[in-house]
Design an enzyme around this catalytic site. Structure first.
Site, PDB file in Angstrom:
ATOM      1  N   PHE A  67      -5.930   0.788   5.932  1.00  0.00           N
ATOM      2  CA  PHE A  67      -4.592   0.801   5.340  1.00  0.00           C
ATOM      3  C   PHE A  67      -4.254   2.179   4.762  1.00  0.00           C
ATOM      4  O   PHE A  67      -3.141   2.667   4.897  1.00  0.00           O
ATOM      5  CB  PHE A  67      -4.475  -0.260   4.247  1.00  0.00           C
ATOM      6  CG  PHE A  67      -4.789  -1.657   4.726  1.00  0.00           C
ATOM      7  CD1 PHE A  67      -4.532  -2.032   6.032  1.00  0.00           C
ATOM      8  CD2 PHE A  67      -5.341  -2.591   3.865  1.00  0.00           C
ATOM      9  CE1 PHE A  67      -4.819  -3.311   6.479  1.00  0.00           C
ATOM     10  CE2 PHE A  67      -5.636  -3.873   4.304  1.00  0.00           C
ATOM     11  CZ  PHE A  67      -5.372  -4.237   5.607  1.00  0.00           C
ATOM     12  N   GLU A  70       0.814  -1.211   0.000  1.00  0.00           N
ATOM     13  CA  GLU A  70       0.000   0.000   0.000  1.00  0.00           C
ATOM     14  C   GLU A  70       0.853   1.269   0.000  1.00  0.00           C
ATOM     15  O   GLU A  70       0.507   2.259  -0.659  1.00  0.00           O
ATOM     16  CB  GLU A  70      -0.948   0.009   1.206  1.00  0.00           C
ATOM     17  CG  GLU A  70      -1.997  -1.103   1.184  1.00  0.00           C
ATOM     18  CD  GLU A  70      -1.495  -2.435   1.732  1.00  0.00           C
ATOM     19  OE1 GLU A  70      -0.334  -2.493   2.180  1.00  0.00           O
ATOM     20  OE2 GLU A  70      -2.250  -3.413   1.710  1.00  0.00           O
ATOM     21  N   ARG A 118     -18.775   0.137   0.894  1.00  0.00           N
ATOM     22  CA  ARG A 118     -18.761  -0.478  -0.436  1.00  0.00           C
ATOM     23  C   ARG A 118     -19.930  -1.415  -0.683  1.00  0.00           C
ATOM     24  O   ARG A 118     -20.074  -1.966  -1.769  1.00  0.00           O
ATOM     25  CB  ARG A 118     -17.433  -1.166  -0.698  1.00  0.00           C
ATOM     26  CG  ARG A 118     -17.124  -2.339   0.195  1.00  0.00           C
ATOM     27  CD  ARG A 118     -15.697  -2.820  -0.029  1.00  0.00           C
ATOM     28  NE  ARG A 118     -15.266  -3.717   1.015  1.00  0.00           N
ATOM     29  CZ  ARG A 118     -15.230  -5.044   0.905  1.00  0.00           C
ATOM     30  NH1 ARG A 118     -15.583  -5.627  -0.225  1.00  0.00           N
ATOM     31  NH2 ARG A 118     -14.827  -5.783   1.904  1.00  0.00           N
TER      32      ARG A 118
END
Lengths: 316, 278
Positions: free
Chosen positions: A81, A56, A165
């Site tokens: 993250f 990431e 989401r």
């Protein structure tokens, strides 16, 4: 009523439309593009969807390099993250460098559900809003997300978009108006105001319905842009409704509630004020409804906070 | 003969660069001389021979880009940029001063010719990879050179970026490792043994070279070999160097990583550099 579509699908569709229009738009992901609805775009745009694997920090740096060469990169990973793991890269390689990179963090707060406390970002908004030049946006349903993504791409500078989401509760109609930095007033009550963002907007609307039956008329502000904050709407709400409650799917330190408190304090608005949010705890495994009860984020918790504010107002 | 003249001229430039960067650090009384001196010969060949640049058009889209991932040695970069006329030499007197265009670490928003802001080690390599991907997508002939330290390879992000460079076959990316063997707290061997850096980059899919990082002919030669090479691989040049190179009392001394010389030390250093240790 639930939306008929996952927000990640709406995200993928919107980005695909924008990529067809803007050849500089590129996606950079770190092996969670499938989870976030961006990996399917790889088929149509094989050269413009870059997957750096489970790395990431590198994802954000690569995006910064792309932006330095005139590309418009959009990165995505889980919110936990993007904020915790990539903070230094977002701070220096993107924001300090003045580069135009968009950051999408998914599964905010309790939405991380069964992944549990490690993945439960109660701090991402707080971290991101402390970075100079960063815009922070949290849309609440598919229709608003589509507009928010388009608005985000128009901003010249870094933007953090906090993404639920899955299928959200439907609040907006397709093609709704979206004005970055301007709160939406969803109910026009004058007895107290609830300021909410993301998943908490639905809970605030439910609280408004509950209280309506008791003769208390709530104003619900959808503060979809947490930075820059719509100070005028907060000041007006304090003056016109005389009590303010904030509702955030996050630690109640340093996020939306704190941002609103700053405005109230600095403008000497003497109104009762209360935050609904996670009370400085780590997350844990559970479904969304369980976790909302567990961390006192439900419509009833919001209604309770409103009543507590009204009681304090009577005493004074 | 021409090549000899070029080598001599670059060696003279390297002396001028060392004097300039040390003077800059001395006047600021703050900065990192050790790594600036160890990379001075690499930087000389880059800025005075290899990089395609337009100093009066610093954002020329087809330029070769340079990423100073070991951002703390910015005095050597600032000296190169000033000597190449990206900004007036007088600006060097303002290093690390209030309001200066020359911040303590490279800031692309303030300094003409700085292609990316760096300072937190490891990050520049990822940025360089992003630039190389962008240029590849645009069929832009500009290459991307990235200088990093051997200590910097302790950072995991370096290897994340290396994997990505290899996956995307970035043969427009050249990593230069200033392998001076010292880092902030001591020798690399004591703090975190780097093992065989060439072997490591080779394992990550790089076309790898090992050179004497103080030999101008060797540096010229490696860039020529890279230009001639076609293999769809990114490049890593492991340049063996000496930290503090050119100043006897600074060479291989950890303390000179991030310390400015006093007047006496400065005068001695300038004299030694003029006498041409390097």
């Amino acid at each position: 009523m639930l939306d008929n579509m996952d927000m990640k699908t709406a995200l993928g569709e919107t980005l695909a439309e924008e990529m067809r229009k803007n050849s500089s738009l590129v996606l950079v992901g770190a092996d969670l593009m499938g989870a976030n609805g961006t990996w399917p775009l790889h088929g149509e745009f094989p050269d413009r969807v870059i997957n750096v694997g489970i790395a990431e920090a590198n994802m954000v740096g690569v995006a910064a390099g792309l932006a330095a060469c005139g590309k418009l990169p959009v990165c995505d990973t889980f919110a936990a993250f993007m904020a915790r793991r990539d903070y230094d890269q977002v701070f220096i390689s993107v924001a300090y460098a003045g580069l135009n990179v968009k950051l999408i963090g998914s599964d905010p707060g309790v939405a991380a559900e069964m992944n549990g406390g490690t993945h439960m970002s109660f701090e991402d908004v707080a971290l991101m809003r402390t970075i100079p030049t960063m815009t922070v946006v949290e849309p609440c349903d598919c229709a608003q997300l589509r507009q928010a993504v388009k608005a985000m791409l128009e901003v010249k500078g870094p933007v953090y978009l906090r993404l639920y989401r899955k299928k959200p509760h439907k609040i907006y109609e397709d093609g709704c108006r979206f004005s970055l930095g301007r709160a939406d007033c969803l109910t026009q009550g004058r007895d107290a105001t609830v300021i909410a963002a993301g998943m908490m907007v639905w809970n605030a609307l439910q609280a408004a319905e509950q209280l309506n039956q008791e003769g208390i008329h709530l104003r619900v502000l959808n503060m979809h842009t947490i930075k820059p904050l719509d100070k005028a709407a907060i000041i007006l709400a304090a003056q016109e409704t005389g009590a303010i409650v904030t509702a955030e799917n996050a630690n109640y330190f340093n996020g939306l509630g704190s941002a609103v408190a700053e405005v109230i304090a600095e403008n000497s608005l003497s109104v009762p004020f209360q935050r609904v949010g996670v009370r400085d705890q780590f997350g844990e495994v559970g479904g969304t409804s369980y976790l909302m009860e567990r961390f006192q984020l439900t419509a009833s918790d919001i209604a309770q906070a409103v009543k507590s504010c009204l009681k304090r107002r009577q005493i004074h | 003969m021409l090549q000899n003249n070029k080598v001599l001229s670059l060696e003279e430039t390297a002396i001028a660069l060392r004097k300039t960067l040390l003077t800059t650090i001395y006047k600021a009384q703050s900065g990192h001389p050790g790594g600036s001196l160890s990379s001075a010969d690499l930087m000389t060949v880059l800025y005075f021979d290899e990089l395609r640049l337009r100093p009066h058009q610093p954002k020329w889209p087809e330029r070769d880009r340079f990423v100073l991932s070991k951002g703390h040695v910015c005095p050597v970069l600032y000296a190169c940029l000033a000597m190449r006329d990206f900004f007036p030499m007088e600006e060097l007197d303002h290093l690390r001063k209030f309001g200066s265009i020359l911040q303590g670490h490279p800031d692309m928003k303030r300094t003409p010719g700085v292609d990316i802001s760096t300072g937190s080690l490891g990050q520049g390599v990822s940025c360089a990879v992003g630039m190389a991907i962008a240029n590849r997508r645009d069929q832009n002939p500009g290459r991307v050179f990235c200088l990093l330290g051997d200590g910097e390879t302790n950072e995991g992000q370096v290897w994340e970026a290396a994997e990505t460079a290899s996956k995307y076959q970035l043969d427009n990316l050249i990593l230069l490792v200033d392998h001076n063997g010292l880092q902030n707290d001591g020798t690399c061997q004591d703090i975190m043994p780097p093992r065989d850096l060439a072997e490591k980059f080779r394992a990550f899919g790089f076309q790898t070279y090992q050179i004497d990082g103080h030999s101008i002919p060797a540096i010229l030669d490696v860039f020529e070999r890279i230009r001639a090479h076609q293999g769809g691989q990114p490049y890593a040049v492991i340049a063996k160097t000496v930290k503090g190179r050119g100043v006897s009392f600074m060479e291989n001394v950890v303390a000179w990583h991030g310390q400015a010389p006093n007047e006496q030390e400065y005068l001695q250093a300038i004299q030694e550099i003029e006498e041409g240790l390097s």
